[in-house]
Design an enzyme around this catalytic site. Structure first.
Site, PDB file in Angstrom:
ATOM      1  N   GLY A 213      58.537  23.056 -15.770  1.00  0.00           N
ATOM      2  CA  GLY A 213      59.233  22.835 -17.034  1.00  0.00           C
ATOM      3  C   GLY A 213      59.180  24.056 -17.930  1.00  0.00           C
ATOM      4  O   GLY A 213      59.172  25.205 -17.463  1.00  0.00           O
ATOM      5  N   SER A 214      59.119  23.805 -19.224  1.00  0.00           N
ATOM      6  CA  SER A 214      59.245  24.891 -20.199  1.00  0.00           C
ATOM      7  C   SER A 214      58.079  25.869 -20.221  1.00  0.00           C
ATOM      8  O   SER A 214      58.176  26.925 -20.835  1.00  0.00           O
ATOM      9  CB  SER A 214      59.441  24.306 -21.598  1.00  0.00           C
ATOM     10  OG  SER A 214      60.694  23.664 -21.694  1.00  0.00           O
ATOM     11  N   THR A 215      56.967  25.552 -19.555  1.00  0.00           N
ATOM     12  CA  THR A 215      55.884  26.539 -19.489  1.00  0.00           C
ATOM     13  C   THR A 215      56.344  27.784 -18.727  1.00  0.00           C
ATOM     14  O   THR A 215      55.805  28.875 -18.939  1.00  0.00           O
ATOM     15  CB  THR A 215      54.630  25.950 -18.819  1.00  0.00           C
ATOM     16  OG1 THR A 215      54.959  25.497 -17.503  1.00  0.00           O
ATOM     17  CG2 THR A 215      54.071  24.790 -19.635  1.00  0.00           C
ATOM     18  N   PHE A 216      57.359  27.626 -17.856  1.00  0.00           N
ATOM     19  CA  PHE A 216      57.858  28.774 -17.094  1.00  0.00           C
ATOM     20  C   PHE A 216      58.599  29.761 -17.997  1.00  0.00           C
ATOM     21  O   PHE A 216      58.827  30.915 -17.606  1.00  0.00           O
ATOM     22  CB  PHE A 216      58.792  28.296 -15.974  1.00  0.00           C
ATOM     23  CG  PHE A 216      59.169  29.384 -14.994  1.00  0.00           C
ATOM     24  CD1 PHE A 216      58.300  29.773 -13.993  1.00  0.00           C
ATOM     25  CD2 PHE A 216      60.402  30.022 -15.087  1.00  0.00           C
ATOM     26  CE1 PHE A 216      58.644  30.780 -13.103  1.00  0.00           C
ATOM     27  CE2 PHE A 216      60.758  31.021 -14.202  1.00  0.00           C
ATOM     28  CZ  PHE A 216      59.875  31.403 -13.198  1.00  0.00           C
ATOM     29  N   LYS A 217      58.957  29.342 -19.190  1.00  0.00           N
ATOM     30  CA  LYS A 217      59.654  30.242 -20.119  1.00  0.00           C
ATOM     31  C   LYS A 217      58.812  31.474 -20.453  1.00  0.00           C
ATOM     32  O   LYS A 217      59.353  32.522 -20.825  1.00  0.00           O
ATOM     33  CB  LYS A 217      60.030  29.489 -21.392  1.00  0.00           C
ATOM     34  CG  LYS A 217      61.103  28.426 -21.152  1.00  0.00           C
ATOM     35  CD  LYS A 217      61.309  27.524 -22.360  1.00  0.00           C
ATOM     36  CE  LYS A 217      62.364  26.453 -22.060  1.00  0.00           C
ATOM     37  NZ  LYS A 217      62.515  25.468 -23.156  1.00  0.00           N
TER      38      LYS A 217
END
Length: 484
Positions: A213-217
């Site tokens: 999810g958004s942790t990959f940002k």
């Protein structure tokens, strides 16, 4: 001697020579194979003939040995088995062993040649078992286990400066002591664990890659800064809101419709977790540059050893631009373990330098003398990003905690940075979302800790699942325990 007798004598001599050769081959070339054959009962008899060495946490054993009335004289015991099972693994008289119990089985049962004295080697006597000293911090391990509670998930904490794994929690867990022996109760306990649909035997911290999810940002942000797409986290991006995925009519929106995501800088985009910004950023960079940055952190590496081998975290290669956009927000076919996400946070906290995760500090013999010491090791070439990029990302992650979606990780007296994530999965995103949180904390003495948490099933209503609500408090508990 007449001809028939001579022929018989030669034939008998040939048989004797063949027999001697066969015996020599068995004792030489095949001895090791037979010795290691699990079907050879002498292997198990030797292994359990005496108390085994122990696995240590904080210098104290979390394993032991208990006498039995059977041919296998001792069996393994475990202290707080379900708490430490993700660390120790198990050893069973029936079902074998795994994780540290397996990797260092020879050391623990005394058959490791490094433990033998000259007299032991001469008499072929098995030495006293050695010990495996782990890097685990009891307080951090207990804090993570308690905070995860009845949730299905995992959490991993590591020291960014050394790579030492301070806590590794996976829930639900199991008690390896319940099937360490060879009786009927042990077999029933094994079957109960094996039949459990929640799979407590899986070490989710190491072996369960899921969409991050958004942790990959954070990976995309690092790639953008390292490749010069943007000069700082405070430079405005070129990001429409909503963003139409390339070559499609699909409009990507943001979770918070009122968030200031249009043309937002990286700091603001992380603070509000703007999908539109990072999806377009991944397309602007191109899949190859994002992949290169991801691989510096450990993605696509099939041999990440702690020394227990971790599951492979994946960043895909074969994507079109629309898929690349989705990969930029941790969706499409992105897969990451909690260990992998802790490595990302650790590298950011450590100025871009990534240390290899180390679950074991040292090995000792039965007398406490060091057999092997594991100092800090650099992962890959060590440099995941420049110190300047790392500093900017730390600053932006602090904003996430201080003013954004990661407020659940605030700790008085500590500098804390983080990033939330809620990963969709299932057909048409029908599955329960995964809640993620990655973070680091630093105290006034310069000590640091990096933590990654994944909650696979928090038993919460779908609209209440978030990285901040479910995962951040778990990270907070572990960071507080690591930096008291």
């Amino acid at each position: 001697m007449n001809k028939p007798l001579r022929r018989a004598a030669i034939f008998c001599l040939a048989l004797i020579v063949a027999l001697m050769g066969w015996v020599t081959w068995l004792q030489g070339a095949k001895a090791g194979e037979y010795k290691e054959d699990p079907h050879n009962p002498r292997v198990a008899i030797g292994k359990y003939a005496a108390p085994m060495g122990n696995i240590l946490v904080g210098g104290e054993p979390v394993t032991g040995s208990a006498a039995t009335p059977s041919t296998l004289k001792y069996k393994r015991t475990y202290q707080d088995g379900s708490l430490y099972a993700p660390v120790t693994g198990f050893t069973s008289q029936i079902f074998g062993s795994n994780q540290l119990e397996s990797l260092y089985g020879d050391l623990l049962d005394g058959s490791d040649s490094r433990l033998q004295s000259p007299a032991d080697a001469l008499t072929r006597t098995r030495a006293k078992g050695g010990d495996v000293a782990t890097a685990i911090d009891r307080a951090v391990q207990k804090a993570g286990h308690r905070a995860l509670g009845g949730k299905k998930g995992a959490a991993l904490a590591m020291d960014p400066a050394t790579g030492r794994v301070l806590g590794m929690v996976s829930t639900p867990s199991y008690d390896p002591g319940k099937f360490a022996g060879s009786g009927g109760a042990d077999q029933k306990a094994w079957k109960k664990m094996s039949d459990d649909s929640d799979h407590p035997e899986v070490n989710r911290a190491l072996r369960q890659p899921l969409p991050p999810g958004s942790t990959f940002k954070l990976v995309v942000a690092a790639a953008a800064l390292e490749n010069g797409l943007y000069s700082s986290v405070d430079e405005a991006t070129h990001s429409p809101d909503p963003y139409t995925l390339p070559h499609t009519r699909t409009k990507l929106t943001n979770e918070n419709a009122s968030a200031p995501c249009k043309n937002a800088d990286i700091r603001t985009a992380l603070q509000y977790s703007c999908n539109t910004v990072f999806a377009k950023m991944a397309v602007d960079l191109g899949k190859d540059k994002v992949k290169a940055q991801a691989e510096k952190f450990g993605f696509n590496d099939e041999k990440v050893d702690t020394p227990v081998r971790a599951g492979t975290s994946r960043y895909p290669s074969d994507m079109d631009e629309a898929q690349t956009a989705l990969s930029g927000i941790g969706q499409f076919d992105d897969q990451a373990t909690p260990l992998q996400m802790a490595m990302i946070s650790s590298a950011i906290a450590n100025g871009g330098e990534l240390r290899t995760p180390q679950l074991v500090d040292k090995l000792t013999d039965g007398g406490g003398n060091t057999v092997q010491d594991f100092g800090p090791q650099t992962y890959g070439d060590g440099k995941t990003m420049s110190a300047g990029t790392a500093q900017q990302l730390r600053s932006a992650m602090q904003t996430v905690v201080d003013k954004g979606t990661g407020s659940g990780a605030k700790i008085g007296g500590l500098t804390v940075g983080g990033k939330t994530g809620t990963a969709q999965h299932g057909v048409d995103n029908s599955g329960t979302p995964y809640a993620w949180f990655v973070s680091y904390a630093k105290d006034g003495k310069g000590r640091q800790v990096a933590v990654a948490v994944m909650v696979e099933d928090g038993h919460a209503a779908r609209n209440e699942i978030s990285g901040n609500g479910l995962a951040a408090p778990i990270a907070r508990a572990m960071m507080k325990a690591a930096l008291p």
